[in-house]
Design a protein around this motif. Structure first.
Motif, short mmCIF file in Angstrom:
data_model
loop_
_atom_site.label_atom_id
_atom_site.label_comp_id
_atom_site.label_asym_id
_atom_site.label_seq_id
_atom_site.Cartn_x
_atom_site.Cartn_y
_atom_site.Cartn_z
N UNK A 100 0.81 -1.23 0.00
CA UNK A 100 0.00 0.00 0.00
C UNK A 100 0.84 1.27 0.00
N UNK A 101 2.02 1.26 0.59
CA UNK A 101 2.76 2.51 0.75
C UNK A 101 2.04 3.40 1.77
N UNK A 102 2.67 4.52 2.09
CA UNK A 102 2.08 5.44 3.07
C UNK A 102 1.62 6.69 2.35
N UNK A 103 0.32 6.99 2.38
CA UNK A 103 -0.13 8.23 1.73
C UNK A 103 0.51 9.45 2.42
N UNK A 104 0.94 10.42 1.62
CA UNK A 104 1.49 11.65 2.19
C UNK A 104 0.37 12.69 2.22
N UNK A 105 0.67 13.86 2.79
CA UNK A 105 -0.34 14.92 2.79
C UNK A 105 -0.76 15.25 1.36
N UNK A 106 0.20 15.17 0.43
CA UNK A 106 -0.11 15.52 -0.97
C UNK A 106 -0.92 14.44 -1.66
N UNK A 107 -0.73 13.18 -1.27
CA UNK A 107 -1.38 12.09 -2.03
C UNK A 107 -2.54 11.46 -1.27
N UNK A 108 -2.86 12.00 -0.09
CA UNK A 108 -3.82 11.24 0.71
C UNK A 108 -5.23 11.27 0.12
N UNK A 109 -5.95 10.16 0.32
CA UNK A 109 -7.29 10.05 -0.26
C UNK A 109 -8.31 10.88 0.53
N UNK A 110 -9.46 11.13 -0.07
CA UNK A 110 -10.54 11.81 0.67
C UNK A 110 -11.03 10.91 1.79
N UNK A 111 -11.04 9.60 1.54
CA UNK A 111 -11.49 8.63 2.56
C UNK A 111 -10.49 7.47 2.58
N UNK A 112 -10.01 7.16 3.78
CA UNK A 112 -9.12 6.01 3.97
C UNK A 112 -9.89 4.94 4.73
N UNK A 113 -9.96 3.74 4.17
CA UNK A 113 -10.64 2.61 4.84
C UNK A 113 -9.57 1.57 5.17
N UNK A 114 -9.56 1.10 6.42
CA UNK A 114 -8.53 0.14 6.84
C UNK A 114 -9.21 -1.07 7.47
N UNK A 115 -8.80 -2.28 7.03
CA UNK A 115 -9.38 -3.50 7.56
C UNK A 115 -8.32 -4.52 7.91
N UNK A 116 -8.58 -5.33 8.94
CA UNK A 116 -7.61 -6.34 9.38
C UNK A 116 -8.33 -7.47 10.10
N UNK A 117 -7.70 -8.65 10.11
CA UNK A 117 -8.27 -9.75 10.91
C UNK A 117 -7.98 -9.51 12.40
N UNK A 118 -8.89 -9.91 13.25
CA UNK A 118 -8.66 -9.82 14.70
C UNK A 118 -7.78 -10.97 15.15
N UNK A 119 -6.66 -10.64 15.78
CA UNK A 119 -5.75 -11.65 16.37
C UNK A 119 -5.57 -11.31 17.83
N UNK A 120 -5.74 -12.28 18.69
CA UNK A 120 -5.60 -12.07 20.13
C UNK A 120 -6.31 -10.79 20.59
N UNK A 121 -7.55 -10.68 20.15
CA UNK A 121 -8.48 -9.61 20.53
C UNK A 121 -8.12 -8.24 19.98
N UNK A 122 -7.07 -8.15 19.15
CA UNK A 122 -6.70 -6.85 18.60
C UNK A 122 -6.01 -7.02 17.26
#
Ligand SMILES: Cc1cc2nc3c(=O)[nH]c(=O)nc-3n(C[C@H](O)[C@H](O)[C@H](O)COP(=O)(O)O)c2cc1C
Length: 173
Positions: A40-62
């Motif tokens: 994914x890379x890291x969005x910078x202030x110049x390239x950041x999206x209007x909306x960022x959605x982040x998803x992950x599997x739950x491991x050990x409750x977090x």
């Protein structure tokens, strides 16, 4: 408005939810780029999206850790995410998260004791000044490697459509 959706997934369930959420955003004509966290890379202030959605599997409750990812890799011949996870990606993102509109989701087992990677992601992002446009959402798996409950992908698409509406309202404020 454009969205970036970044996900981590060991066995494919969170990836499938990510694609369904993206389809829901696309239903309301929001262009969305879906990226596995390792590329994914890291969005910078110049390239950041209007909306960022982040998803992950739950491991050990977090969020997953190097140790839980190693444990997951022991379950199957190959996992989808092979390197660092959302935890490490957020370590780099938080410095420029202030003011970013975000939405977060996870996959988890059913039940109150399951915990939630989405809550962990949301907490870290809001602490860094990001704005959650909807509450964290969980999609239910039937077991560690056995996939999602039958209706979860339709729920995910519907959540994506709601997200499009909430994000547009937040952007108009
Ligand atoms: C090491 C490990 C720890 C886990 N711990 C939890 C947990 O605490 N709570 C939970 O709901 N699910 C837990 N799970 C199950 C994951 O939520 C499940 O594997 C995941 O949702 C599947 O998504 P994926 O296919 O995208 O990896 C764990 C899985 C692994 C591999």
């Amino acid at each position: 408005m454009a969205a970036l959706l970044v996900f981590e997934s060991m066995y494919g369930s969170t990836a499938a939810v990510a694609e369904a959420v993206a389809a829901g955003l696309a239903d309301l004509r929001i262009p969305v780029t879906v990226c596995e966290v390792g590329v994914a890379g890291i969005p910078t202030l110049a390239t950041r999206p209007d909306l960022l959605v982040v998803g992950a599997p739950t491991h050990q409750r977090g969020l997953s850790t190097p140790r839980t990812r190693d444990a997951a890799r022991g379950d199957v011949a190959t996992t989808l995410s092979r390197g660092d996870g959302v935890r490490e990606w957020l370590d780099q993102l938080v410095a420029q998260a202030s003011g970013q509109a975000v939405a977060v989701f996870d996959t988890a087992l059913a039940g109150r004791l399951a915990g939630s990677a989405a809550h962990a992601i949301g907490k870290r992002l809001t602490r860094a000044g990001a704005e959650l446009v909807m509450p964290p959402e969980s999609f239910t798996v039937t077991g560690r490697t056995s996939g999602l409950l039958p209706d979860e992908l339709e729920q995910a698409r519907s959540w994506g459509r709601s997200l499009a509406l909430f994000a547009a309202a937040a952007a108009a404020r």
